[in-house]
Design a protein around this motif. Structure first.
Motif, short mmCIF file in Angstrom:
data_model
loop_
_atom_site.label_atom_id
_atom_site.label_comp_id
_atom_site.label_asym_id
_atom_site.label_seq_id
_atom_site.Cartn_x
_atom_site.Cartn_y
_atom_site.Cartn_z
N LEU A 255 3.77 -1.14 3.99
CA LEU A 255 2.89 -0.11 3.95
C LEU A 255 3.86 1.18 3.70
O LEU A 255 4.71 1.19 4.74
N GLU A 256 3.55 2.10 2.53
CA GLU A 256 4.49 3.11 2.68
C GLU A 256 3.53 4.56 2.99
O GLU A 256 2.12 4.49 2.42
N VAL A 257 3.68 5.42 3.78
CA VAL A 257 3.05 6.57 3.78
C VAL A 257 4.03 7.92 3.07
O VAL A 257 4.77 7.94 3.70
N ARG A 258 3.34 8.48 2.29
CA ARG A 258 4.05 9.63 1.63
C ARG A 258 3.31 10.98 1.68
O ARG A 258 2.03 11.13 1.50
N ASP B 143 0.85 -1.10 -0.08
CA ASP B 143 0.17 -0.05 0.00
C ASP B 143 0.74 1.16 -0.06
O ASP B 143 1.81 1.29 0.71
N LEU B 144 0.56 2.11 -1.03
CA LEU B 144 1.21 3.68 -0.99
C LEU B 144 0.12 4.48 -0.53
O LEU B 144 -0.92 4.78 -1.13
N CYS B 145 0.10 5.20 0.72
CA CYS B 145 -0.66 6.18 1.10
C CYS B 145 -0.41 7.59 0.95
O CYS B 145 0.71 7.77 1.38
N GLU B 146 -1.06 8.35 0.12
CA GLU B 146 -0.30 9.80 -0.14
C GLU B 146 -1.34 10.59 0.73
O GLU B 146 -2.38 10.87 0.52
N ILE B 147 -0.56 11.65 1.48
CA ILE B 147 -1.09 12.57 2.36
C ILE B 147 -0.89 14.03 1.83
O ILE B 147 0.23 14.25 1.16
N ALA B 148 -1.88 14.66 1.43
CA ALA B 148 -1.93 16.01 0.87
C ALA B 148 -1.35 16.97 1.90
O ALA B 148 -1.11 16.77 3.06
N ASP C 296 -2.87 19.46 3.18
CA ASP C 296 -3.74 19.81 4.16
C ASP C 296 -3.75 18.79 5.23
O ASP C 296 -4.74 18.94 6.08
N GLY C 297 -3.09 17.86 5.03
CA GLY C 297 -2.99 16.52 5.94
C GLY C 297 -4.10 15.51 5.67
O GLY C 297 -4.36 14.58 6.52
N GLY C 298 -4.95 15.53 4.77
CA GLY C 298 -5.88 14.83 4.26
C GLY C 298 -5.30 13.61 3.54
O GLY C 298 -4.27 13.63 2.61
N GLN C 299 -6.07 12.69 3.08
CA GLN C 299 -5.84 11.57 2.32
C GLN C 299 -6.03 11.89 0.84
O GLN C 299 -7.34 11.97 0.69
N ARG C 300 -5.11 11.96 -0.01
CA ARG C 300 -5.30 12.25 -1.53
C ARG C 300 -5.59 10.89 -2.13
O ARG C 300 -6.36 10.78 -3.09
N ALA C 301 -4.83 9.71 -2.15
CA ALA C 301 -4.94 8.63 -2.87
C ALA C 301 -4.29 7.40 -2.02
O ALA C 301 -3.36 7.75 -1.03
N VAL C 302 -4.68 6.29 -2.44
CA VAL C 302 -3.97 5.01 -1.86
C VAL C 302 -3.80 4.20 -3.03
O VAL C 302 -4.91 4.06 -3.94
N THR C 303 -2.71 3.78 -3.50
CA THR C 303 -2.16 2.68 -4.31
C THR C 303 -1.73 1.39 -3.96
O THR C 303 -1.11 1.48 -3.02
N ALA C 304 -2.52 0.29 -4.31
CA ALA C 304 -2.28 -0.96 -3.71
C ALA C 304 -1.84 -1.78 -4.99
O ALA C 304 -2.65 -1.86 -5.80
N ARG C 305 -0.99 -2.54 -4.82
CA ARG C 305 -0.61 -3.63 -5.63
C ARG C 305 -0.68 -4.97 -4.68
O ARG C 305 -0.06 -5.24 -3.52
N ALA C 306 -1.32 -6.01 -5.04
CA ALA C 306 -1.58 -7.19 -4.14
C ALA C 306 -1.56 -8.35 -5.08
O ALA C 306 -1.70 -8.58 -6.33
N THR D 39 -6.08 1.84 -7.58
CA THR D 39 -6.11 3.25 -6.81
C THR D 39 -7.33 3.40 -6.17
O THR D 39 -8.49 3.08 -6.74
N LEU D 40 -7.38 4.07 -5.24
CA LEU D 40 -8.58 4.54 -4.49
C LEU D 40 -8.16 6.23 -4.41
O LEU D 40 -7.22 6.61 -3.85
N THR D 41 -8.89 7.12 -5.17
CA THR D 41 -8.59 8.48 -5.25
C THR D 41 -9.68 9.43 -4.71
O THR D 41 -11.05 9.41 -4.99
#
Length: 308
Positions: free
Chosen positions: A253-256, A139-144, A146-156, A225-227
């Motif tokens: 799990l990555e958080v960027r 999982d790669l979770c991208e934080i914008a 403003d501190g909110g969640q912009r997107a999640v990209t998952a490879r399974a 992806t979930l955007t």
């Protein structure tokens, strides 16, 4: 009951925003100057966050944000506690936050989840043992900014326990239901089949159909992806985690974080089983404003990252 509670919180939040906006106007200070004065006192708050606070789009919840409000009261020359007293109690973090299930549904309220499962043709998903095994997940979770969640990209990566396996069921809910469900996009080796959303709970249930069926012992890699729309992006309470109903061999799990907005402290946390003991340890940020954690042979349980 939930409706009246939400209404009360919104009223308190509006009162905070109204009084903050009035105090800023009375002070004659721009948001840039307020940010500079906060920084001079060792308090880091973005101009975007200040803007969202005074407009009511967001409210301070983290301990660091509440401390910033105390300093704001001094800068704006308003009585101590006059702004803090207008904020509702912080919402719980961690287990009460985002629920992204690895493999199969787990802890969503059945009365909310079951109608969506029925509509996507998986009415027995809560009871049956699925013949697809999740063996690896990234999982790669991208934080914008403003501190909110912009997107999640998952490879399974899945391995089939029976012949003819051609789809996986995704169940996901937002931490901020008011933002609605995110947009789901198939990126690689799959397509979105039947999908249903519950906007009131920010919940999505969808089939991810493989490009080709796989037989017993074979593996298949998919990416999706979930955007979210924004700004403002949906609140994530400074945490992202997965719940696993069955063991997974490897979970990365990555958080960027948006450039220049990385927090000072991050932790990984894990809880085995429904009532198992939890573990927690600090993580180091990398040079790209990101952080990661790895779980090996993990589950059932919850694994995630949170930050200040």
């Amino acid at each position: 009951m939930a409706g009246s509670t939400a209404g009360g919180q919104q009223g308190e939040r509006t009162a905070f925003a109204t009084h903050l906006r009035a105090a800023i106007a009375t002070s004659g200070l721009s948001l840039d100057r307020i940010q500079a004065r906060l920084r001079a006192r060792g308090v880091v708050v973005s101009v975007t966050a200040l803007s969202y606070w005074q407009s009511g789009k967001r409210q301070p919840e983290r301990q660091s944000s509440l401390s910033a409000v105390r300093t704001l009261e001094e800068i704006l020359d308003v009585p101590a506690g006059s702004l803090l007293g207008l904020l509702p109690p912080p919402r719980p973090r961690g287990g009460a936050g985002k629920r992204h299930v690895g493999g199969e549904p787990m802890t969503f309220p059945r009365e909310t989840l079951q109608p969506l499962l029925d509509k996507v043709g998986a009415p027995d998903a809560l009871e049956r043992q699925h013949p697809l095994k999740l063996v690896g997940l990234h999982d790669l979770c991208e934080i914008a900014a403003d501190g909110g969640q912009r997107a999640v990209t998952a490879r399974a990566v899945f391995q089939a326990g029976a012949d003819g396996q051609d789809r996986w069921l995704l169940v996901y809910t937002q931490d901020d239901p008011a933002a609605g469900a995110p947009e789901l996009h198939a990126v690689r080796n799959c397509r979105v089949g039947r999908a249903e959303t519950d906007e009131a709970h920010g919940l999505i249930v969808a089939e991810l159909i493989f490009d080709q069926p796989i037989d017993r012992g074979e593996t298949h890699l998919i990416e999706y992806t979930l955007t979210n729309g924004g700004p403002p992006y949906p609140e994530c309470r400074n945490t992202y985690y997965r719940e696993f109903r069955r063991p997974v061999r490897e979970y990365l799990l990555e958080v960027r974080f948006a450039l220049g907005t990385a927090p000072e402290r991050c932790w990984q946390y894990a809880r085995n089983g429904a009532g198992g003991t939890g573990t927690r340890r600090p993580l180091k940020l990398d040079g790209g404003d990101g952080v990661h954690a790895v779980a090996l042979d993990f589950g059932p349980g919850v694994f995630g990252i949170d930050w200040d």
